[in-house]
Design an enzyme around this catalytic site. Structure first.
Site, PDB file in Angstrom:
ATOM      1  N   ASP A  49       0.934  -0.992   0.066  1.00  0.00           N
ATOM      2  CA  ASP A  49      -0.002  -0.039  -0.055  1.00  0.00           C
ATOM      3  C   ASP A  49       0.769   1.276   0.052  1.00  0.00           C
ATOM      4  OD1 ASP A  49      -1.978  -1.796   0.217  1.00  0.00           O
ATOM      5  OD2 ASP A  49      -2.579  -1.096   2.376  1.00  0.00           O
ATOM      6  N   HIS A 192       3.995  -2.053   3.012  1.00  0.00           N
ATOM      7  CA  HIS A 192       3.912  -0.667   2.700  1.00  0.00           C
ATOM      8  C   HIS A 192       4.883  -0.212   1.918  1.00  0.00           C
ATOM      9  CE1 HIS A 192       0.937  -1.102   5.602  1.00  0.00           C
ATOM     10  NE2 HIS A 192       0.185   0.038   5.109  1.00  0.00           N
TER      11      HIS A 192
HETATM   12 ZN   LIG Z   1      -2.299   3.110   3.241  1.00  0.00          ZN
END
Ligand SMILES: [Zn+2]
Length: 239
Positions: A49, A192
């Site tokens: 992400d 991430h």
């Molecule tokens: Zn996020």
């Protein structure tokens, strides 16, 4: 007295239920959310992400070294900042997802606000990469009223996760160990390659975790799939 205790307990239960409805990885209350694949197949989906970000290029080279695919949930604002990385992700065969434009909290926001965030990112991703994502991951995992309607309008499907790495706050080896201890067949793993929409952020913990996790999971007999393949998603699912 007993009435007050009962009222307090009821309020606590309602608060917990509300938090689960909005943020629970498996909650289906505010929108349909896929959080795991089939448990009878030794496959996992590695997802990232908040990119494209400082960690994306190095993550791509690690994935390439082992020949494994991943799914990248990009923020529109980050794609505008690093369009060449977004293009590379698609060119080398990974899957794209939508992670909103500016990574806001959706709590108490209008349906129109949510629609603008998702629609703008769909348009940017299509313009930059030629691909229009089918998957959406909500920022902070927060689902809100009106989200399902927006997803339906845009042809998007919500995906949360089975295991999240906490790579924004833990050292890489701790992240890797946390994931390896919890991974199961069909797991969707969330890491991430950026940090919200900050232009520069610590990338080392995520890169270090990926360096450990990919060979670690291969050694345990897992294969890697994109979200579409893990969930066996075909056009008929979307009819
Ligand atoms: Zn996020």
């Amino acid at each position: 007295m007993i009435g007050w205790i009962a009222a307090g307990a009821a309020a606590g239960i309602l608060t917990a239920l509300g938090a689960y409805a909005v943020r629970g990885r498996s909650s289906q209350w505010l929108c349909t959310s896929y959080w795991r694949g089939r448990p009878n197949v030794p496959a996992v989906a590695l997802t990232f992400d908040d990119g494209p970000g400082p960690a994306t290029a190095e993550i791509l080279s690690i994935l390439d070294r082992y020949g494994v695919p991943a799914t990248f949930f990009f923020c529109g604002e980050n794609v505008e900042r690093r369009p060449e990385l977004a293009r590379r992700v698609v060119e080398v065969g990974h899957e794209l997802g939508n992670h909103s434009y500016s990574h806001p909290y959706f709590c108490f926001r209008s349906r129109e606000f949510i629609r603008q965030e998702l629609h703008r990112t769909q348009a940017i991703l299509e313009q930059v990469t030629g691909c229009r994502p089918r998957w959406f991951r909500p920022p902070y995992g927060i689902r809100w009223l009106g989200l399902q309607k927006v997803l339906d309008e845009l042809g998007l499907v919500c995906v949360t996760w089975t295991v999240i790495g906490n790579d924004w706050k833990w050292p890489g080896p701790v992240v890797a160990e946390h994931v390896l201890q919890r991974v199961v067949p069909g797991a969707i793993i969330c890491l991430h390659d950026g940090r919200e929409t900050r232009p520069e952020a610590a990338a080392d913990p995520t890169i270090e975790a990926v360096r450990i996790l990919v060979p670690g999971l291969l050694n345990r007999g897992f294969r890697f799939e994109t979200i579409s393949n893990l969930l066996c998603w075909t056009s008929s699912n979307n009819a």
